[in-house]
Design an enzyme around this catalytic site. Structure first.
Site, short mmCIF file in Angstrom:
data_model
loop_
_atom_site.label_atom_id
_atom_site.label_comp_id
_atom_site.label_asym_id
_atom_site.label_seq_id
_atom_site.Cartn_x
_atom_site.Cartn_y
_atom_site.Cartn_z
N ALA A 1 -4.67 0.92 0.65
CA ALA A 1 -5.83 0.09 0.95
C ALA A 1 -5.79 -0.22 2.45
CB ALA A 1 -5.76 -1.19 0.14
N GLY B 1 -2.61 1.76 -2.50
CA GLY B 1 -3.86 1.97 -3.23
C GLY B 1 -4.23 3.44 -3.38
N GLU C 1 -2.33 4.52 -6.26
CA GLU C 1 -2.96 3.93 -7.45
C GLU C 1 -4.21 4.71 -7.86
OE1 GLU C 1 -2.79 -0.09 -5.65
OE2 GLU C 1 -1.92 -0.68 -7.57
N GLU D 1 3.70 -1.52 -0.94
CA GLU D 1 3.07 -2.83 -0.71
C GLU D 1 4.09 -3.95 -0.47
OE1 GLU D 1 2.12 -0.62 -3.06
OE2 GLU D 1 -0.04 -0.73 -3.40
C1 HXC Z 1 -5.28 0.80 7.69
C2 HXC Z 1 -4.02 2.59 8.33
C3 HXC Z 1 -3.34 2.59 7.11
C4 HXC Z 1 -3.72 1.61 6.14
C5 HXC Z 1 -2.55 4.18 8.31
N1 HXC Z 1 -3.51 3.59 9.05
N2 HXC Z 1 -2.44 3.59 7.13
N3 HXC Z 1 -4.98 1.71 8.62
N4 HXC Z 1 -4.69 0.73 6.48
N5 HXC Z 1 -3.18 1.55 4.93
C6 HXC Z 1 -3.93 3.93 10.39
C7 HXC Z 1 -2.94 3.45 11.45
O1 HXC Z 1 -3.16 2.08 11.72
C8 HXC Z 1 -3.29 4.34 12.59
O2 HXC Z 1 -4.47 3.88 13.21
C9 HXC Z 1 -3.63 5.66 11.91
O3 HXC Z 1 -3.96 5.33 10.55
C10 HXC Z 1 -2.46 6.63 11.90
O4 HXC Z 1 -1.37 5.96 11.35
P1 HXC Z 1 0.08 5.92 12.06
O5 HXC Z 1 0.81 4.75 11.50
O6 HXC Z 1 -0.07 5.99 13.54
O7 HXC Z 1 0.68 7.28 11.53
P2 HXC Z 1 2.19 7.64 11.22
O8 HXC Z 1 3.10 7.11 12.30
O9 HXC Z 1 2.19 9.09 10.93
O10 HXC Z 1 2.55 6.83 9.90
C11 HXC Z 1 1.90 7.14 8.71
C12 HXC Z 1 2.19 6.05 7.64
C13 HXC Z 1 1.84 4.67 8.23
C14 HXC Z 1 3.67 6.11 7.27
C15 HXC Z 1 1.35 6.40 6.42
O11 HXC Z 1 0.50 4.72 8.77
C16 HXC Z 1 1.87 3.58 7.21
O12 HXC Z 1 2.93 3.11 6.84
N6 HXC Z 1 0.71 3.12 6.74
C17 HXC Z 1 0.61 2.04 5.84
C18 HXC Z 1 0.98 2.44 4.42
C19 HXC Z 1 0.91 1.29 3.48
O13 HXC Z 1 1.60 0.29 3.62
N7 HXC Z 1 0.04 1.37 2.46
C20 HXC Z 1 -0.15 0.36 1.48
C21 HXC Z 1 -1.24 -0.60 1.93
S1 HXC Z 1 -1.46 -1.99 0.86
P3 HXC Z 1 -4.52 3.63 14.82
O14 HXC Z 1 -5.89 3.09 15.03
O15 HXC Z 1 -3.41 2.69 15.12
O16 HXC Z 1 -4.29 5.00 15.39
C22 HXC Z 1 -2.28 -1.37 -0.45
C23 HXC Z 1 -2.68 -2.36 -1.50
C24 HXC Z 1 -3.30 -1.70 -2.70
O17 HXC Z 1 -2.55 -0.21 -0.55
C25 HXC Z 1 -3.91 -2.72 -3.65
C26 HXC Z 1 -5.36 -2.85 -3.47
C27 HXC Z 1 -6.06 -3.64 -4.51
#
Ligand code: HXC
Length: 255
Positions: free
Chosen positions: A62, A105, A108, A128
């Protein structure tokens, strides 16, 4: 639609998330567009299978930027579990074709599908906990049903990312393929599913889902017997069995 791309190849629908700059993170717009697409797909009798995929990354979760300042009421509204339930409850089989990151998400979303096929290079998980939250769109519910509580806790409480080979070992996904063969593999399964009788597929899917939700095994078996017998109302059951007896390929009508 801006954040989703939808195409149809004969009876197979393919939806792709299209937010490459944010690694296909799921924001309100993606979810709203998915809802609108589902409004159409749920009534589309010409569709037999839905594949959900994306180019490069399945979905990195998400959208964290949208969530950072939310209060509990806003988080509740943002949660897209009901959208994923609509996918899980589709009458037709669904396949997640996963490459790159399938996290939070995004994972999911894949868990709401009937099948998960992943590229060897895919990375998946429920991270998460590292944001001091937990999965909120079916992750804590569907993961233990697939891999058991201990493995689910490993994924959800440790929040580590695993590769596709490990995911297949623990039963989180169905199949791992070479990266360049991902869509081909998903299409191959989709085409096989297109050959089956649609009402039997739908009923088997309901029986599996319903059985998992029953409090007792005997209750689930009773429901299975009823659903099984109901299939004998269908013309396709007569066709399937006659085709066997007459040593020919059945032609199903979905009736
Ligand atoms: C918003 C995101 C994002 C996310 C990546 N990006 N994941 N933006 N939400 N979930 C964006 C980064 O901010 C970045 O934007 C661009 O995508 C590239 O990501 P990088 O981090 O620079 O890439 P990399 O170093 O290759 O790392 C990839 C990654 C990392 C390991 C996937 O991005 C990451 O850890 N993302 C978050 C993963 C996460 O925690 N997901 C769960 C979210 S909570 P910019 O603009 O900086 O270039 C969730 C809740 C679900 O999902 C429940 C809902 C009801």
């Amino acid at each position: 639609m801006e954040s989703l791309i939808f195409e149809k190849a004969d009876r197979i629908g393919i939806v792709r998330i299209n937010r490459p700059k944010a690694l296909n993170a799921l924001n309100r717009q993606v979810i709203d567009e998915l809802e609108s697409l589902l409004d159409v797909l749920e009534g589309d009798e010409t569709l037999s299978v839905l594949i959900i995929g994306s180019d490069e990354h399945f979905a990195a979760g998400a959208d964290i930027r949208s969530m950072v300042r939310m209060n509990p009421a806003e988080a509740k509204t943002f949660s897209f579990s009901s959208t994923l339930d609509r996918i899980a409850n589709l009458d037709i089989p669904t396949i997640a074709a996963m490459e790159g990151f399938a996290l939070g998400g995004g994972m999911e979303l894949a868990l709401a599908c009937d099948f998960r096929i992943a590229s060897k290079t895919a990375k998946m998980g429920l991270p998460e906990i590292n944001l001091a939250i937990m999965p909120g769109a079916g992750g804590t519910v569907r993961t233990p049903r697939l891999v058991g509580a201990a493995r689910a806790k490993e994924l959800i409480l440790l929040g580590e990312t695993i590769d596709a080979v490990r995911a297949e070992q623990i039963g989180l996904i169905n199949k791992v393929v070479e990266p360049n063969l991902l869509m081909e593999a998903a299409m191959e399964w989709a085409q096989k599913l297109c050959q089956k009788a649609p009402i039997a597929l739908k009923t088997a899917k309901e029986s599996i889902g319903g059985g998992l939700n029953c409090a007792t095994i005997s209750e689930a078996i009773k429901l299975e017997s009823e659903r099984w017998a109901d299939l004998f109302h269908t013309a396709d059951q007569k066709e399937g069995m006659m085709a066997f007896i007459e040593k020919r390929v059945p032609i199903y009508k979905g009736k």
